[in-house]
Every structure is written in structure tokens, then in C-alpha cells.
Enzyme design. Structure first.
Site, mmCIF file in Angstrom:
data_model
loop_
_atom_site.group_PDB
_atom_site.id
_atom_site.type_symbol
_atom_site.label_atom_id
_atom_site.label_comp_id
_atom_site.label_asym_id
_atom_site.label_seq_id
_atom_site.Cartn_x
_atom_site.Cartn_y
_atom_site.Cartn_z
ATOM 1 N N ASN A 50 0.844 -1.209 0.000
ATOM 2 C CA ASN A 50 0.000 0.000 0.000
ATOM 3 C C ASN A 50 0.873 1.250 0.000
ATOM 4 O O ASN A 50 0.639 2.207 -0.733
ATOM 5 C CB ASN A 50 -0.892 0.038 1.248
ATOM 6 C CG ASN A 50 -2.091 -0.882 1.148
ATOM 7 O OD1 ASN A 50 -2.341 -1.483 0.104
ATOM 8 N ND2 ASN A 50 -2.831 -0.991 2.229
ATOM 9 N N ARG A 409 -4.957 1.530 -13.153
ATOM 10 C CA ARG A 409 -3.574 1.731 -12.746
ATOM 11 C C ARG A 409 -2.892 0.465 -12.261
ATOM 12 O O ARG A 409 -3.434 -0.257 -11.417
ATOM 13 C CB ARG A 409 -3.512 2.819 -11.681
ATOM 14 C CG ARG A 409 -2.105 3.382 -11.498
ATOM 15 C CD ARG A 409 -2.034 4.463 -10.454
ATOM 16 N NE ARG A 409 -2.577 5.709 -10.875
ATOM 17 C CZ ARG A 409 -3.455 6.415 -10.177
ATOM 18 N NH1 ARG A 409 -3.894 5.972 -9.028
ATOM 19 N NH2 ARG A 409 -3.917 7.557 -10.625
ATOM 20 N N HIS A 439 -15.173 2.967 -14.779
ATOM 21 C CA HIS A 439 -15.044 2.239 -13.520
ATOM 22 C C HIS A 439 -16.309 1.458 -13.175
ATOM 23 O O HIS A 439 -16.314 0.664 -12.235
ATOM 24 C CB HIS A 439 -14.719 3.262 -12.408
ATOM 25 C CG HIS A 439 -14.249 2.661 -11.131
ATOM 26 N ND1 HIS A 439 -14.963 2.760 -9.950
ATOM 27 C CD2 HIS A 439 -13.141 1.947 -10.841
ATOM 28 C CE1 HIS A 439 -14.309 2.140 -8.984
ATOM 29 N NE2 HIS A 439 -13.206 1.645 -9.493
ATOM 30 N N HIS A 596 -15.134 -3.470 0.254
ATOM 31 C CA HIS A 596 -15.091 -2.824 -1.062
ATOM 32 C C HIS A 596 -16.464 -2.386 -1.563
ATOM 33 O O HIS A 596 -16.583 -1.634 -2.516
ATOM 34 C CB HIS A 596 -14.447 -3.794 -2.074
ATOM 35 C CG HIS A 596 -14.079 -3.177 -3.365
ATOM 36 N ND1 HIS A 596 -14.844 -3.327 -4.515
ATOM 37 C CD2 HIS A 596 -13.035 -2.383 -3.718
ATOM 38 C CE1 HIS A 596 -14.266 -2.670 -5.495
ATOM 39 N NE2 HIS A 596 -13.172 -2.085 -5.052
#
Lengths: 709, 513
Positions: A50, A409, A439, A596
Site C-alpha cells: 500500500n 492503474r 469504472h 469494497h
């Protein structure tokens, strides 16, 4: 008393600093003694990867802004330079914590029989022979040592690569000046090498760089090695692509991905106590400032710890693996289309299996009545069964349209591979809209049935990635409601380059009007509160930093709306500000599964509305990405979403509550320990078992399995 | 009933549209719809030709449409080009290019056909349409170059009129005037008001209009979006529209664009469209505005559905065309009673001759219109009746008729009053083709015979019957009046009838006495 200025920077927390707090929460899992040891190792590894990504993108972006002289403050009132200064302190602090935890965990691992040697000093003779042979047989052939002198310039050090730097001097002349040499620790070989462990039942490991260091004289035969150290460089890795100018976006991204290796150096990690000559050379050649140097008291790049998790024979140090349960509405289902026609189906992953989603696409690919399949792909798994099914569908003569987001990404290369494969199979591949990342997660299957064309839609909060679907929590909906089918058709038509339709039925899209929709929904609660009606918002998302949305929440709170936010990561909203956010609570759940899903509840004066979507409350989602928000209207499914949200609000074990000073605090031990993720696992198992009862008993063996402690 | 898929394509002045429609037991349902902005109008209206780049893009998009149709396994379609295609100099070349490159054949339709299809697209809304036109209603169809206002009376189309007040045209005029933006509203008011006042004098008079139906690309989407969650989506009252218009006047373009999700470059057109509607509301006093949000494609699909009997329309569109024709006749002081008598006679003969004439139901309609307008030229000249009637008809838009059909009617009316020109070149009908030439001949033959039967214009017959046996058409007339004159005139026209049909018409007089 005048109306509060909700845009006051004092009411906002800096986004980057908030992210550091998130990584700290993940680190706290690594520090949690109640969690099995290898799981804690995994968490520590996650904080490291991260942080790497954070540096490569966020810190790099701030540096770019600072270099360009950009001084505009963020919503918390800090300009880029100020943010870099604050981050510098915070990240150093975080790194120190990481290695404190590492030391603790390594010690505990040793007690459990997993010994990671700090260096080669503890190698027995047998182990040393093994290590040296390993070096000669496997490592030496792939090493490329490089010396730096007047004829050989400082080499380009690849982004994130682990390297060993050395100060060397020619053997025959001690008066000569020293030189700098470096060798990259090869990433094609395993970082952690198991060495024979004599006389004990446990395992022993040594890091690859230690083996190299032990044999480094073999790389510089005519040199004396005066000192050496490990170092690692982090570079600016955000792609700079002018989509308008890029004649071929695919080729341009491929080009830029390669360039990622050579962006500006923004962080240098180096062993604590390294030779100052080494430090100075690296500092000078890589052009890193003092605050960008990190002296590491331990092995650099802790992401290797993820490999430790896969060690065989130590299952007692891991959580029992959870197997996603069958979706109750689809147990014994022979025809998924029939099941969807019967009623809408909501799935909660990973508690419930992602298989039906894969199966939906697979079934559609061979169904003779299916005319077309359309899907957006943001991040797919390697060897994705969905991609394979789409290719098969095209080969079967169906019209297949796939929107592959090339700019996901760090997945760009992966997505390029899949895009090409799909094109070769005959799919119509679209690379999204210029300037926008797609997205949204949506699949549309158009089927010609006896009574006419019917559209089957899957909408979700998570990617079409069967691998992450086992690790991330998400929700997904199957429906064939005409209103949503029409909207889904319009979405793909728009993504294909056609104009927006005159009107939309149920779906709300970003960047068109999704933000306005959210602000309207929040405003409606505010108006209800002012009118004396019940007003309540529960919103679950990954990040919250859009200033307009936060302002709207502050307004609503000050009007008396009860607002309960479940925000896993970044949260720029401050709680407990009198007259501003007294009615807002924020909690973050960090557990085994990565939270999520995005679920939104609005009381609407006793006519509650539930929405799910692909967008967080961030400017990038609401203004610069194609996102979809969809309503869940079937009563039983609304109840389910309510239950999910309430369970998470009642979590006392994994929830961290945001305090008014900006820190997060876990619940005290005195309260009953409730883990929402554990409850969901148990519920999914229980519901699936009940649904299977009465069916063929042999099927029970397929369903499963273990429940986490 | 099995379902059937159909594709409707509209190649407009600034947008290409494709709709895939499914016909089933519940009527017509949209299955897919795509729109693509492509400005063909600017090229056509300024240079007279569509540029090569635009042609390439047009072919590319039509090709994409063809792929979409293929994905739905659609085999039947209709593709229409409107003003930009119609008015370009190289229409045929353009159409051929498109067909060669995409396989899609574009048919060019006249303004009157286009407006009629727009009108049908409104009718496709079913109950809402029937409910609305039950009361005094006006449809205002706003295009880029012109607007069409159609008035309804007792759910029948009564009057329709085209005016050069399209949004693009008005915006162009405003730009040419180079007036201050603050003056635009007043200037538009003047421009629109000038033509609307003529419309008012000619057609509105004391008519009561309660409802206004809007067909346009700018106000309709906004209205639909804003009323989506209401009980009556698309419907607003005049006060609400006025309030919206006031907001439009004061809001800045960026703010408006954001609030109403309208592209910035279209704001000026929204303003013009709103001004037109506002002016019509003020003129008519309409209380309710309905924006059904339809497009030409719905009309195309609806017409297809009707023609293939895939849907049953409760509304008689043919009667609308006839009603418009009657209104035109009224304008030119036609004798209603005479027209009706003539119509009755013509239809009787037409129906009796079904097995011999090879004409269609559509041709029957053309004959009806010919009878209604048969002597409109008298308004100009009693002497030059044939030419004047022809010129009047050719100068008038008859909603629902193509230009070719209008020309057929004009020629039938012309030849009703003078000898038939066998030489197509001389008569000026060569360009219409052989089939049209024969239609003109056949319809003229019927009209002349019918005209002969009422030459005195005294409507002497109560009813007539016609029967065809062998090669004789016996027209039985029941009257106790002297029909010597009619018999004489009939005989003179019977020769041409026999020549065209190889059937000899004869009168059988039954004296009631």
C-alpha cells in the site's frame, strides 16, 4: 446566529494524511495478537505494498505540483509543499511502526518454528554451503553487477527494484579512490530462500540479498569491497498520457508503462547504518532530499512477507480458508435466466460465491437465444474465465462488446493482453471515453425469447475478477427489469460513442449527474429533518473526500439528520464539530476481507431507498470516471441490504471509530465482540445449508466447509 | 402473436438516429436506441453539398447502425433522410454512396411526409395521445429549419402549416443581426410573432386550444427529465413552463447547462425553442403542455407497424390527411357539397373497378384528395382552371403526402379540366416514372367520368351504384330530375375511361317516379 460556513478548511482532514491513518489501521491488524500469526504477516505485507503505491502515485503527484510551483491549497487548507512536509513526518512514523511490528512478528515466527535469518552470521556450515551453492547455480548467472567510474555513468535504477550498493576499490592500488558499484537483486528469483534446518522441526529462511552479499566478492573479483548496503528507489509512476493527442491509445499506454520505470525518484530506502559514502552517492545521483531518505532497520521491501503466507505445514498459523457459499436463489438452478426472471437476485461476495456471475457470462456465451453480450472490464484476473467466455461468445456468432479500461492503474499491461485476445476472437473492444476512466461494473445480455427481446443485467460494486471476488466484499445484482435493461442499453451505447439518451429510468451515471443525485438525496434528508420528519443516512464506501458531498453532509447533520458512515479508507470529514457534524459518525472496518462494497441508504421519511454502486464519494469517481449507481427495489433485497449495513454498524471487533481529533479508535474490550465479516460468513453458510436441505444430499458435499474462528 | 423486430433510421440535419423496435401482443416497444450528433445541415445549407469528411463519417455511423441491426437479427428496416439530405445538390450520389458502403438504402422524404411521421410518433404514445387530442390541441413540431403547427378539432387533424421558424434558422438570423444578447428575447418575439400572427388570422381565429404537444430536441428532454418521477411524466402546465422560461432568461449558460444537463453549445437553441413555445402558448392560451419525447423514428416504426397490421391504430390517419385537404379546399372557396358528391361518385366507381384498375388503397386516398381539390383553381381563374388548380396544389404542402404523390394529385386535377397529354414529356410527368403516369391516367379517367355525372353541380343523384360486368361498368343513378346535360358530359368522358380501362361506362337512369 449565522449559517456555518461548511467549506471552512478546519472542518476537513487532509486526504493523504487520512490515507496514512488507513494504512495504520491495516498495520494494527498485523499487531493484533488475536489474529493468527501468518495472517498478521500478510497484513504487514499489505501495508508495505500500500505504502509503495501511495508513494508512487500520491506523493509523486504532490511533488509534481510542488515542482511546478502549484500553491492551491486542498480542502484542509494545505498546499502541496505543506502536505509533503506533514506527510514526511507521518510516513517516517509509519515506516518505523512497520518495522517495530516486523521485529515482533519475526520473533514470534521463530518461536513457532519459522526462522528468518537477519543475515548470514547464523548460518551453520551446512547452511552456508547450501547458500553458496544456491548462489553459484541460480543467482550468479542472472546478476549484472555495474561499476560506476568516469567511463561508466551511474546506471538507471529501476523503480521498486531492490539493489545492493557497494563501495569498492581496485585490489592492486590501495591509494586509488573508491568507486561505487551496484547489483540489482534479481526479481525473477524468489526473495526468500529456504535453507536446510538441521536438527529442528522448523524451517529456516534467508533473504536473497543476504546470499548475494555473502558472495559479492565473486562479482567484483579485482576489487576489495569496502562496504555495502541494500537500497531501493521509488519513482513517480503515474502515467502522463494526453489522450486527445494519442493516435493509438493502446500503443501509447504500452509506451508509457515502460517509461514508468524511469520516473523521478521520490523515495530512497537504505539500510540503517549504511556507509555515509554510499548514502551520499545515492543521494546525489538519485537527487533525493534528506526527508525522502528512509533508514530501514530491517529488510527492505516487506512485500516478500506475502510469500511467507504460502508456507506449507503451518495451517494452525492461518485462518481457515473460507469458501464462498452458493447463492441461495441459485441453488439447484439449471437456468439462470429463468431464475432472474422469477425475481431480482442480490449477491454478497465473498460470503456468497462469484461463480454465478461467471456462470452468467458463460451460459450466455453458448445460449443460442442470446443475441448480444456487453460488459465493462476494469481489472480482470489472470486467465480470467469471463474473458474466455466472452471470446467464446464472439466465436459463437454473438455480438460481444467489451469495454476494457486500459488505464486501470498498474493493471495496464494485463488489460492490454486481454484486450488483444478479445479483439482476435471477434469481440468489439472499446477503450473507453477520452479523459474518463470507465469504472462502472455492468454486464448486459440481450436475449430473444418467445415473448420478445429481454435484457438481463448484472450490476455490481466489484470488478469482474473471480480472484479478488474471493477477497473483497462486494454486492451484485441480477435483474431483468425493463427499466434497468433500457438504461443498461443506453450506457453501452454511450460508451460506444453515441449520444446520451433523452432520459434515464433508474440508473444514475457519473460524470453526468451522479454527484447531483447524491447531493439531492442528502438534501432531501436535510429537508425532511427540517420539516420534523425522520431523516437518516447510512452510507458505506471506500473513501470520502469530495468537498461538495461533505458539505452537503454537514448541512444535513446540522439540520438534524442522523448520518452513519462506514468508510474503509480515506475520510476527509471531521466528526464531532458542534453545529456541523455532531450527528455524524464514521467507522472503518478492516478485516480479513477488504471492504469494497458501496451501499447507500436514505430514510426518505419512512419510504427508505437503497442504492448500490461503483462510485465512492471522491471527486475522481463523481467527476472523472464513468460510474453507475443503481437502486435495489425488491423488498426482500432491501431488507438484506439493511441487515448488511446494521451488522457493520454493530461491528465491535474490526471497526475503528473516527474521533473528533481525527484519530481512530477500536471498541473497548469490555463490549461483546462482534465481527461483521464473521457474521456474514456464518449467515451465508447457514442460509446456503438450509436452502440445500431437501435437495440431493450428495450436493451438500459441494457446498462446504469451514467457518473462520 | 410472435414478436417482430424492425429498425427505423433517421438521417437528420444534425443527428442520426437508430431505433430497434419490437412489435408484439402489447403493441410497439423500443428495444434499443442510439443517437449520434453529426451536423449535415450546416454543409447543406451553406455550401449546398455535404463535405467528403462528413460523408465518410455518415457512412461509418450508418455502417455501425447496420451492425447493430444485424446483432438483433433485424431484417426489415426503413431509413429516411430529411432536409439536409433532401436539399443537398448531390442527393442521389450521396444516397448511392451510403448504400454501396453500408448496404442501407436511404429514402428521402418531403417535409410534409416527415411532419406526418412526427405526428404519428406522437400517436404511438397511445392513451396519452388519444386523451390529449380529445380536447382542442395543437402540435408544434420544432425543427432546425422550420416549425410545423398542426391543429386538432374533435380528435381529427384539421389544419397544418409549416413556417420557416426553425431553431437553427432563427439563431442564424439573430447572429446576422449582431444584436446585444439582452435584446435577443425581444427580437425573437418579433420574428416569431410576425408569422404567428398570420397563422392566427388564417387558422386559429376563435379556436379553443387547451393542449399543446411539443415535438423537439431541446425542451422535451428537459421536461421529461424534470417530470420523470411525477404521475404524468412529460406533462406540465403553462405556469410551470413560464416559470422555467423566466429562469432560463436569467441563469447563466454554465449554470443552466449543469442544472438541466444540457450541452453548453445547445443552450442558445434551448432558448430559441423555449421562446417559440412560449409564443405559441401566448397565442393559443393553451393550459397544458405535453412533451412526449418522441422522434421521427417512432413515427417510422409506427407507420411500418400499421402497414403490416402489426398494430391497430385507433386513430384514422387517413382521415387526417383528408381533413387537411378539405381545409385547403375551404381556403380556396371550394364547394363542400359538390366535393362530397364528387367524392362519393369517385369512390363508388373506384371500388367497383377494383378488379380491373390495379390501384391501391393509397391511390384511393389520392383520388379522394383530388376530388376535394378538383376545382381549387377557380379561386384564381375560372378560365385557366386547370393550370391554376395544378399550381395551387403544387404550392401547397399536404401533410402525409410525398412530393411525388402531391404531383400526381395536381396532375389528376389538371387533366380533369383539360385533355390528357399522352406525351409524358409534354405533360411534365416523365420524371415521375411510368407507374405514376399510369396512376394519373387512371385516376383522371375516374374523376372525369364522375365529374361528368355532376356537371351541373346540382348534385342531382341521391345515391349511385356501380357494377362491373364483362367489359361494361354500369352506373345506376336514381333521380327524378332531368339528366340530359349530365348524360351528354358523361358520354364525352366515357371514351377516355374506356381507353384507359377497356371498360365502357354507361349510365342506367332509374326515375323514381
Amino acid at each position: 446566529m449565522g449559517k456555518a460556513d461548511f467549506s471552512n478548511p478546519e472542518y476537513y482532514y487532509n486526504r493523504e494524511l487520512s490515507w496514512i491513518l488507513f494504512d495504520k489501521r491495516v498495520l494494527s491488524e498485523a499487531n493484533d495478537k488475536t489474529i493468527p500469526l501468518l495472517e498478521r504477516i500478510k497484513f504487514l505485507s499489505i501495508t508495505a505494498s500500500n505504502l509503495d503505491e501511495f508513494f508512487m502515485i500520491r506523493v509523486a503527484s504532490l511533488k509534481d505540483m510542488d515542482n511546478a510551483g502549484y500553491k492551491k491549497p486542498d480542502i484542509a487548507g494545505y498546499n502541496p509543499r505543506q502536505q509533503l512536509k506533514l506527510l514526511n513526518v507521518a510516513t517516517h512514523d509509519l515506516v518505523k511502526e512497520q518495522y517495530d511490528v516486523y521485529d515482533t512478528l519475526v520473533e514470534q515466527l521463530r518461536e513457532k518454528g519459522i526462522d528468518i535469518y537477519k543475515d548470514d552470521s547464523r548460518l551453520t556450515k551446512k547452511q552456508a554451503v547450501f547458500a553458496d551453492r544456491f548462489f553459484e547455480d541460480y543467482v550468479y548467472p542472472v546478476l549484472t553487477p555495474m561499476a560506476v567510474d568516469s567511463s561508466r555513468p551511474f546506471p538507471l535504477i529501476r523503480n521498486k527494484s531492490l539493489n545492493i550498493g557497494a563501495i569498492v576499490r581496485k585490489k592492486e592500488d590501495a591509494t586509488q579512490d573508491y568507486e561505487f558499484a551496484t547489483v540489482q537483486v534479481p526479481s525473477v528469483l524468489p526473495r526468500i530462500v529456504e535453507i536446510p534446518n538441521e536438527g529442528t522441526e522448523g524451517k529456516a529462511y534467508i533473504l536473497l540479498e543476504k546470499i548475494i552479499e555473502r558472495n559479492i566478492d565473486k562479482l567484483f573479483l579485482n576489487y576489495d569491497i569496502l562496504s555495502m548496503c541494500e537500497f531501493r528507489v521509488m519513482r513517480n509512476a503515474d502515467l502522463a498520457i494526453d489522450e486527445e493527442e494519442a493516435a493509438d491509445l493502446l500503443k501509447e499506454i504500452e509506451k508509457q508503462v515502460k517509461k514508468r520505470q524511469w520516473g523521478e525518484a521520490i523515495r530512497l530506502e537504505i539500510n540503517e547504518g549504511a556507509d555515509s559514502r554510499l548514502v551520499n552517492i545515492l543521494k546525489s545521483e538519485l537527487k533525493v532530499k534528506r526527508e525522502e531518505r528512509y533508514s530501514i532497520a530491517g529488510p527492505l521491501d516487506l512485500t516478500f512477507l506475502m510469500k511467507m503466507y504460502d508456507i506449507k505445514g503451518y495451517d494452525e498459523l492461518k485462518e481457515k480458508e473460507y469458501t464462498p457459499q452458493p447463492v441461495p436463489a441459485l441453488i439447484d438452478c439449471t437456468d439462470i435466466f429463468e431464475a432472474i426472471r422469477k425475481e431480482d437476485i442480490l449477491m454478497h461476495h465473498p460470503y456468497e460465491s462469484f461463480e454465478p456471475v461467471v456462470g452468467f457470462v458463460k451460459t450466455a456465451s453458448t445460449d443460442p437465444d442470446v443475441l448480444a453480450i456487453k460488459q465493462t472490464l476494469y481489472r480482470v484476473s489472470g486467465n480470467s474465465p469471463i474473458v474466455a467466455a466472452l471470446a467464446e461468445a464472439a466465436e459463437n456468432g454473438k455480438q460481444v462488446t467489451v469495454l476494457v479500461e486500459l488505464k486501470a492503474r498498474f493493471d495496464e499491461e494485463n488489460n492490454i493482453v486481454w484486450a488483444r485476445k478479445l479483439e482476435q476472437a471477434g469481440c468489439h473492444v472499446i477503450y473507453g471515453l477520452v479523459g474518463l476512466k470507465t469504472h462502472s461494473k455492468i454486464t448486459l445480455v440481450v436475449r430473444k425469447e418467445e415473448d420478445g427481446i429481454r435484457r438481463y443485467v448484472h450490476l455490481g460494486t466489484g470488478n469482474y475478477n473471480d480472484s479478488t471476488a474471493k477477497r473483497y466484499t462486494d454486492v451484485g445484482l441480477f435483474t431483468c427489469k425493463e427499466a434497468i435493461g433500457e438504461d443498461a442499453t443506453a450506457v453501452f451505447n454511450m460508451l460506444s460513442g453515441y449520444s446520451e439518451p433523452a432520459g434515464w429510468n433508474k440508473l444514475s451515471l457519473a460524470p453526468l449527474w451522479l454527484k447531483d443525485r447524491f447531493i439531492y438525496l442528502i438534501g432531501r434528508e436535510r429537508d425532511n429533518a427540517l420539516a420534523g420528519h425522520q431523516a437518516h443516512i447510512i452510507a458505506k464506501m471506500n473513501s470520502l473526500c469530495d468537498p461538495d458531498v461533505i458539505e452537503a453532509l454537514y448541512e444535513a447533520s446540522s439540520a438534524g439528520v442522523k448520518i452513519e458512515l462506514i468508510v474503509r479508507g480515506i475520510c476527509c470529514l471531521r466528526v464531532g464539530i458542534p453545529g456541523v457534524s455532531e450527528n455524524i459518525t464514521v467507522r472503518s472496518i478492516v478485516g480479513n476481507f477488504l471492504e469494497h462494497s458501496r451501499i447507500f441508504y436514505f430514510e426518505n421519511n419512512k419510504k427508505p431507498e437503497y442504492y448500490c454502486g461503483s462510485a465512492d464519494w471522491m471527486p475522481r469517481n463523481l467527476e472523472r470516471r464513468v460510474e453507475i449507481l443503481f437502486p435495489v427495489e425488491q423488498d426482500n433485497l432491501k431488507e438484506r441490504l439493511k441487515s448488511i449495513l446494521m451488522t457493520e454498524l454493530n461491528d465491535t471487533k474490526k471497526a475503528h471509530n473516527l474521533q473528533s481529533d481525527g484519530t481512530y479508535k477500536k471498541m473497548s474490550r469490555a463490549r461483546k465482540s462482534i465481527s461483521s465479516q464473521q457474521i456474514f460468513c456464518e449467515e451465508a453458510f447457514s442460509v446456503a445449508s438450509k436452502a440445500i436441505e431437501g435437495t440431493d444430499k450428495n450436493d451438500v458435499m459441494q457446498t462446504r466447509r469451514f467457518i473462520p474462528e | 402473436m410472435a414478436t417482430k423486430l424492425f429498425a427505423a433510421i433517421d438521417v437528420g440535419s444534425y443527428e442520426l438516429n437508430l431505433k430497434i423496435v419490437e412489435f408484439g401482443p402489447n403493441g410497439m416497444r423500443e428495444v434499443d436506441a442510439v443517437r449520434y450528433r453529426l451536423d449535415l445541415g450546416t454543409d447543406t445549407f451553406s455550401t449546398g453539398k455535404v463535405s467528403i469528411e462528413k460523408v465518410d463519417e455518415l457512412c461509418r455511423i450508418i455502417g455501425e447502425f447496420a451492425k447493430i441491426m444485424k446483432s438483433y437479427h433485424v431484417t426489415e428496416y426503413r431509413a429516411y433522410g430529411t432536409s439536409a439530405i433532401r436539399e443537398t445538390k448531390n442527393t442521389h450520389i450521396l444516397i448511392d454512396q451510403i448504400e454501396q458502403r453500408t448496404g442501407i438504402r436511404i429514402d428521402v422524404i418531403s417535409n410534409s411526409e416527415q411532419r406526418f411521421l412526427d405526428y404519428k410518433s406522437v400517436a404511438s404514445k397511445g392513451d396519452d395521445f388519444d386523451k390529449t387530442i380529445g380536447k382542442g390541441t395543437a402540435i408544434i413540431d420544432i425543427g432546425g429549419g422550420s416549425i410545423q403547427i398542426s391543429l386538432f378539432d374533435n380528435d381529427k387533424l384539421d389544419v397544418t402549416q409549416n413556417m420557416k421558424l426553425g431553431v437553427l434558422r432563427l439563431r442564424e438570423r439573430l447572429n446576422n443581426l449582431a444584436a446585444k444578447p439582452s435584446r435577443h428575447g425581444a427580437l425573437l418575439d418579433e420574428m416569431i410573432g410576425a408569422q404567428l400572427s398570420v397563422f392566427d388570422k388564417l387558422y386559429l381565429k376563435n379556436r379553443k386550444i387547451e393542449n399543446l404537444i411539443i415535438v423537439d430536441d431541446y425542451i422535451s428532454p428537459i421536461t421529461l427529465k424534470r417530470t420523470m418521477d411525477s404521475d404524468t411524466p412529460g406533462f406540465i402546465n403553462a405556469e410551470r413552463f413560464e416559470a422555467f422560461f423566466e429562469r432560463l432568461k436569467v441563469m447563466n449558460a454554465v449554470e443552466f447547462s449543469r442544472k438541466y444537463s444540457v450541452a453548453l453549445e445547445n443552450i442558445s437553441l434551448v432558448f430559441v425553442s423555449a421562446q417559440i413555445i412560449r409564443s405559441v402558448i401566448a397565442l393559443t392560451g393553451a393550459k397544458t403542455i405535453w412533451c412526449p419525447g418522441v422522434s421521427l423514428c417512432e413515427g417510422i416504426a409506427y407507420e411500418y407497424g400499421e402497414s403490416k397490421k402489426l398494430l391497430v391504430s385507433p386513430h384514422d390517419f387517413e382521415e387526417d390527411i383528408v381533413a387537411c385537404a378539405r381545409n385547403i379546399g375551404k381556403r380556396y372557396m371550394s364547394d363542400d357539397k359538390r366535393s362530397q358528391t364528387l367524392e362519393s361518385i369517385c369512390m363508388t366507381i373506384f371500388d367497383a373497378m377494383k378488379k380491373r384498375h390495379g390501384l391501391t388503397e393509397r391511390d384511393r386516398l389520392l383520388l379522394r384528395i383530388s376530388t376535394i381539390l378538383h376545382d381549387c383553381g377557380k379561386y384564381i381563374s375560372l378560365y385557366n382552371l386547370a393550370t391554376c388548380s395544378y399550381d395551387i396544389i403544387m404550392s401547397t404542402e399536404i401533410i402525409g403526402l410525398s412530393h411525388a404523390e402531391r404531383e400526381i394529385v395536381a396532375n389528376v386535377v389538371k387533366f380533369n379540366h383539360r385533355f390528357f397529354d399522352y406525351d409524358a414529356t409534354v405533360s411534365g410527368v416523365e420524371h415521375l416514372g411510368e407507374e405514376a403516369y399510369m396512376k394519373i391516367a387512371k385516376l383522371t379517367a375516374i374523376l372525369r367520368v364522375a365529374n361528368g355525372l355532376d356537371k351541373s353541380q346540382k348534385q342531382k343523384f341521391g345515391c349511385i351504384k356501380a357494377t362491373l360486368k364483362d367489359d361494361v361498368l354500369t352506373i345506376t343513378v336514381r333521380t327524378n330530375k332531368d339528366i340530359t346535360y349530365e348524360r351528354g358530359m358523361f358520354e364525352m368522358r366515357a371514351d377516355f375511361f374506356e381507353e384507359v380501362f377497356c371498360v365502357r361506362p354507361q349510365i342506367k337512369h332509374i326515375n323514381k317516379l
